[in-house]
Design a protein around this motif. Structure first.
Motif, mmCIF file in Angstrom:
data_model
loop_
_atom_site.group_PDB
_atom_site.id
_atom_site.type_symbol
_atom_site.label_atom_id
_atom_site.label_comp_id
_atom_site.label_asym_id
_atom_site.label_seq_id
_atom_site.Cartn_x
_atom_site.Cartn_y
_atom_site.Cartn_z
ATOM 1 N N ALA A 134 0.834 -1.209 0.000
ATOM 2 C CA ALA A 134 0.000 0.000 0.000
ATOM 3 C C ALA A 134 0.864 1.252 0.000
ATOM 4 C CB ALA A 134 -0.930 -0.011 1.211
ATOM 5 N N VAL A 135 1.904 1.259 0.819
ATOM 6 C CA VAL A 135 2.808 2.418 0.858
ATOM 7 C C VAL A 135 3.440 2.643 -0.514
ATOM 8 C CG1 VAL A 135 5.021 3.232 1.781
ATOM 9 C CG2 VAL A 135 3.287 2.283 3.326
ATOM 10 N N LEU A 136 3.951 1.572 -1.113
ATOM 11 C CA LEU A 136 4.584 1.695 -2.429
ATOM 12 C C LEU A 136 3.574 2.119 -3.492
ATOM 13 C CD1 LEU A 136 6.932 -1.428 -2.337
ATOM 14 C CD2 LEU A 136 7.544 0.983 -1.995
ATOM 15 N N PHE A 137 2.340 1.607 -3.381
ATOM 16 C CA PHE A 137 1.305 1.975 -4.346
ATOM 17 C C PHE A 137 1.074 3.483 -4.353
ATOM 18 C CE2 PHE A 137 -3.227 3.057 -4.847
ATOM 19 C CZ PHE A 137 -3.436 2.659 -6.154
ATOM 20 N N TRP A 138 0.860 4.047 -3.175
ATOM 21 C CA TRP A 138 0.572 5.483 -3.123
ATOM 22 C C TRP A 138 1.790 6.317 -3.518
ATOM 23 C CZ3 TRP A 138 -4.221 6.630 -3.315
ATOM 24 C CH2 TRP A 138 -5.184 5.853 -2.669
ATOM 25 N N TYR A 139 2.958 5.893 -3.088
ATOM 26 C CA TYR A 139 4.157 6.663 -3.393
ATOM 27 C C TYR A 139 4.480 6.625 -4.886
ATOM 28 C CZ TYR A 139 8.968 8.323 -3.257
ATOM 29 O OH TYR A 139 10.122 9.037 -3.482
ATOM 30 N N LEU A 140 4.391 5.453 -5.485
ATOM 31 C CA LEU A 140 4.776 5.316 -6.892
ATOM 32 C C LEU A 140 3.731 5.862 -7.855
ATOM 33 C CD1 LEU A 140 6.396 1.757 -6.749
ATOM 34 C CD2 LEU A 140 7.547 3.983 -6.779
ATOM 35 N N THR A 141 2.486 6.013 -7.419
ATOM 36 C CA THR A 141 1.451 6.586 -8.299
ATOM 37 C C THR A 141 1.256 8.077 -8.079
ATOM 38 O OG1 THR A 141 -0.349 6.064 -6.734
ATOM 39 C CG2 THR A 141 0.198 4.399 -8.406
ATOM 40 N N ARG A 142 2.081 8.697 -7.241
ATOM 41 C CA ARG A 142 1.868 10.108 -6.907
ATOM 42 C C ARG A 142 1.917 10.997 -8.146
ATOM 43 N NH1 ARG A 142 7.041 8.871 -6.353
ATOM 44 N NH2 ARG A 142 8.680 10.432 -6.686
ATOM 45 N N GLY A 143 2.757 10.640 -9.133
ATOM 46 C CA GLY A 143 2.851 11.447 -10.349
ATOM 47 C C GLY A 143 1.520 11.512 -11.087
ATOM 48 N N TYR A 144 0.778 10.397 -11.103
ATOM 49 C CA TYR A 144 -0.529 10.376 -11.763
ATOM 50 C C TYR A 144 -1.489 11.334 -11.076
ATOM 51 C CZ TYR A 144 -5.183 8.748 -13.046
ATOM 52 O OH TYR A 144 -6.493 8.689 -13.456
ATOM 53 N N TRP A 145 -1.503 11.325 -9.735
ATOM 54 C CA TRP A 145 -2.443 12.187 -9.006
ATOM 55 C C TRP A 145 -2.066 13.648 -9.156
ATOM 56 C CZ3 TRP A 145 -6.394 9.343 -8.226
ATOM 57 C CH2 TRP A 145 -6.251 7.991 -7.926
ATOM 58 N N ILE A 146 -0.766 13.929 -9.190
ATOM 59 C CA ILE A 146 -0.323 15.315 -9.387
ATOM 60 C C ILE A 146 -0.755 15.814 -10.762
ATOM 61 C CG2 ILE A 146 1.720 16.768 -9.707
ATOM 62 C CD1 ILE A 146 3.097 15.007 -7.542
ATOM 63 N N GLU A 147 -0.561 14.982 -11.768
ATOM 64 C CA GLU A 147 -0.956 15.363 -13.139
ATOM 65 C C GLU A 147 -2.464 15.541 -13.248
ATOM 66 O OE1 GLU A 147 -0.659 13.635 -17.738
ATOM 67 O OE2 GLU A 147 0.250 12.542 -16.058
ATOM 68 N N LEU A 148 -3.230 14.629 -12.645
ATOM 69 C CA LEU A 148 -4.688 14.700 -12.751
ATOM 70 C C LEU A 148 -5.235 15.907 -12.008
ATOM 71 C CD1 LEU A 148 -7.195 13.242 -13.858
ATOM 72 C CD2 LEU A 148 -7.294 11.954 -11.717
ATOM 73 N N ALA A 149 -4.665 16.221 -10.836
ATOM 74 C CA ALA A 149 -5.142 17.364 -10.061
ATOM 75 C C ALA A 149 -4.656 18.689 -10.636
ATOM 76 C CB ALA A 149 -4.684 17.236 -8.608
ATOM 77 N N GLY A 150 -3.616 18.649 -11.474
ATOM 78 C CA GLY A 150 -3.127 19.866 -12.112
ATOM 79 C C GLY A 150 -2.300 20.749 -11.214
ATOM 80 N N ASP A 151 -1.889 20.248 -10.065
ATOM 81 C CA ASP A 151 -1.111 21.045 -9.110
ATOM 82 C C ASP A 151 -0.392 20.078 -8.181
ATOM 83 O OD1 ASP A 151 -0.742 23.818 -7.564
ATOM 84 O OD2 ASP A 151 -1.243 22.271 -6.082
ATOM 85 N N ARG A 152 0.887 20.343 -7.934
ATOM 86 C CA ARG A 152 1.682 19.401 -7.143
ATOM 87 C C ARG A 152 1.135 19.238 -5.723
ATOM 88 N NH1 ARG A 152 6.020 17.010 -8.253
ATOM 89 N NH2 ARG A 152 7.222 15.958 -6.635
ATOM 90 N N ARG A 153 0.888 20.351 -5.051
ATOM 91 C CA ARG A 153 0.410 20.263 -3.668
ATOM 92 C C ARG A 153 -0.962 19.605 -3.598
ATOM 93 N NH1 ARG A 153 1.683 23.268 1.266
ATOM 94 N NH2 ARG A 153 -0.066 23.015 2.715
ATOM 95 N N LEU A 154 -1.839 19.940 -4.536
ATOM 96 C CA LEU A 154 -3.163 19.317 -4.551
ATOM 97 C C LEU A 154 -3.068 17.818 -4.814
ATOM 98 C CD1 LEU A 154 -5.431 21.876 -6.458
ATOM 99 C CD2 LEU A 154 -5.683 21.113 -4.089
#
Length: 612
Positions: free
Chosen positions: A115-135
């Motif tokens: 679970a830890v690796l899942f969230w950490y390694l997919t962070r780039g997808y969430w940053i791109e989808l949210a359109g903002d790094r902090r978001l």
């Protein structure tokens, strides 16, 4: 540079997932131990039947039976996947005869670390989808720590792992190559083999993966099916070996007496989707997924906004359909609440796909109010999940609002979860974890300034006040949670106080008379027992219900033994045995004879104390 900058995220996730024990000696969680037993049966006994494990480690509730053998009633995929890891642990750090120790190691390495690796390694997808790094990082934190995904990633349940597999299958389905199609098929087959509740999601994502390929549908479909076939074949072989048919689910052979009647109702325990179940799973307390994690309410808004982008329209439809069909399927089940559980655990596999909608809803191009709502809801979710995690993450289905009805009274009584390195850690040991979660919640809500913080503060304050004023039934359930956590003496003291208060208003209440008398006569805790009061209560009970009952005589014998009057205790036990033998209650006779033997040796009877 960005990877180094995001290492704090990895440390936060590792710290939060690897801090709590969540495995209690007095509570053999049936969802956990049924899976562990199958894994250990494969590793230690080279069989799929768990009879030897039951004989060695004790009974477990969630079992199936066929041809005079006992099996786990859980989908087999997760236990089979864990078997190589269990074999390695058995030959290194988990060599003892304690299934609980193996469960802890398997949880850490088999679900928390992934679970830890899942969230950490997919962070780039969430940053791109949210359109903002902090978001984007806030979305990661909200999903990882502010939903029941966290609860089931810190226990050996299959829901969190199934959610990771579904999300990775969704990402593979969005690709166009045959390799991605094959990967999607394999991931979907694995998700179904470890968690049957994912069946609707698997079908939806299968259709999505096929239709998105346009002219290459036949070849893409072939790649999907070929990759899924080995897992499907192994699943059918397991069913054939254990239950006599390649398509007979383990649940259809459920052996637990309390669940068998439920499964026999309707169509294999299923009905048409019910509004009660659908609303209860989504927006109503105590199980609604949006009650624990309010920010998830933004997902439909995000999916709606994604429809305006041709490249995102199909993804939005797939995510929405996955969630809706899973919720409808769960609402068909007789036990849609999932028993002792936190929030809607059957919807946990859909949380990453819900987050797709949440991330789309808070993109900078959208309204500022949406981002404030997200931050307030995410902070509230993290705080509520933390309250449950530091106490008892298996809530009774009749709690109205578990984070406050259960967690606040438990914290007030000093009853906390254990830390990984110390299962009996005191309340102060939870402060680092609490500080970490409070820090994450503060980091998320900070840009929302006073408005979001005010919403969270008012909500938590009001709920805490309600959580300190519980009715009789919920106070009894809190005492039960204390016992399951291993706080036997605090549980007995809480029960004694509750029963005494009730008897002061209703002196002839048979249930409270009986319970308080047994506590005063046979509690393992010196501060709870009171021989004179036990005798007085037992005599009052016999006047109300009649003396010639095995249970009443048994109670009077235990009270006399606590007072040191062993001859009288033995006489009461003899009379109770004679009546029990006349009624043919063999189990009662065995219990009474065991107690009588103790009285004859001038020893009082004590209820066993299992726990911290």
């Amino acid at each position: 540079m960005e990877k180094r900058r995001d290492l704090w995220l990895l440390f936060v996730l590792l710290g939060s997932h690897f801090y709590l024990l969540n495995e209690f000696r007095a509570f053999a969680n049936p969802n956990v131990h049924s899976r562990v037993y199958l894994t250990l049966a494969i590793v230690d006994h080279h069989t799929l039947a768990i009879d030897d494990c039951i004989a060695r480690y004790g009974p477990v509730q969630d079992v199936a039976a066929h041809a005079d053998r006992t099996f786990s009633d859980k989908p087999p995929g997760y236990s089979v996947m864990l078997a190589p890891l269990a074999w390695l642990l058995r030959h290194t750090v988990a060599t003892g005869a304690d299934a609980r120790g193996m469960a802890i190691w398997l949880r850490i390495l088999g679900v928390s670390l992934p679970a830890v690796l899942f969230w950490y390694l997919t962070r780039g997808y969430w940053i791109e989808l949210a359109g903002d790094r902090r978001l984007g990082l806030a979305v990661v934190m909200a999903g990882a720590l502010g939903t029941n995904f966290f609860i089931y990633a810190t226990q050996l349940f299959s829901h969190a792992l199934a959610g990771m597999l579904l999300f990775l299958a969704y990402r593979a389905a969005s690709g166009r190559s045959f390799g991605q199609a094959a990967r999607c098929g394999l991931l979907l087959a694995l998700a179904f083999s470890i968690d049957y509740i994912t069946a609707p999601a698997v079908l939806v994502l299968l259709v999505f993966a096929i239709t998105i390929r346009n002219g290459a549908r036949w070849r893409g479909t072939a790649a999907l099916l070929v990759a899924a076939m080995p897992v499907a074949a192994l699943w059918m072989i397991y069913n054939q070996l254990c239950f006599g048919s390649p398509v007979r689910f383990s649940y259809l052979s459920h052996a637990a007496a309390e669940y068998r009647p439920l499964i026999d109702r309707g169509w294999f325990g299923m009905y048409p989707p019910r509004l009660e179940g659908l609303l209860g799973l989504t927006v109503l307390p105590p199980h609604g997924i949006a009650v624990l994690s309010p920010f998830l309410l933004l997902a439909p808004l995000g999916w709606w906004r994604m429809r305006n982008s041709p490249s995102e329209r199909g993804c939005a439809l797939a995510c929405a359909a996955t969630f809706i069909t899973t919720a409808l399927f769960a609402a068909t089940l007789v036990d849609w609440r999932g028993g002792w559980s936190v929030s809607a655990r059957y919807l946990t596999p859909t949380i990453p796909l819900l987050l797709v909608g949440v991330a789309a809803a808070i993109r900078p191009a959208n309204a500022r109010a949406t981002r404030i709502a997200f931050r307030a809801g995410a902070a509230l979710g993290i705080l509520q999940v933390a309250l449950i995690a530091v106490t008892f993450p298996d809530c009774a289905p009749t709690f109205h609002d578990p984070p406050y009805d259960m967690a606040i009274p438990l914290l007030r009584a000093g009853c906390v979860n254990g830390a990984i390195w110390d299962s009996s850690a005191p309340p102060a040991a939870m402060l680092p974890f609490a500080s970490l979660m409070l820090g994450v919640a503060s980091w998320i809500i900070l840009p929302a300034r006073w408005l979001g913080a005010a919403v969270v503060a008012v909500t938590v304050t009001g709920q805490v006040f309600i959580g300190l004023h519980l009715d009789y039934a919920r106070r009894l359930m809190v005492a039960d949670a204390m016992w399951r956590m291993g706080y036997v003496c605090k549980s007995d003291a809480a029960r004694a106080q509750l029963h005494a208060e009730t008897l002061s208003k209703d002196p002839k209440n048979v249930f409270d008379l009986t319970e308080l008398a047994w506590l005063r006569a046979a509690s393992p805790c010196d501060e709870v027992r009171n021989a004179n009061q036990a005798i007085e209560l037992a005599e009052r009970l016999s006047q109300i219900v009649g003396e010639e009952r095995p249970g009443v005589l048994d109670l009077r014998g235990a009270a006399c033994a606590e007072a040191g009057r062993f001859d009288q205790a033995t006489a009461f036990a003899d009379r109770a045995v004679r009546i029990a033998e006349q009624t043919g209650d063999r189990a009662m006779v065995d219990q009474l004879q065991s107690k009588r033997a103790a009285y004859q040796r001038n020893r009082p009877w004590r209820r066993p104390a299992v726990g911290r």
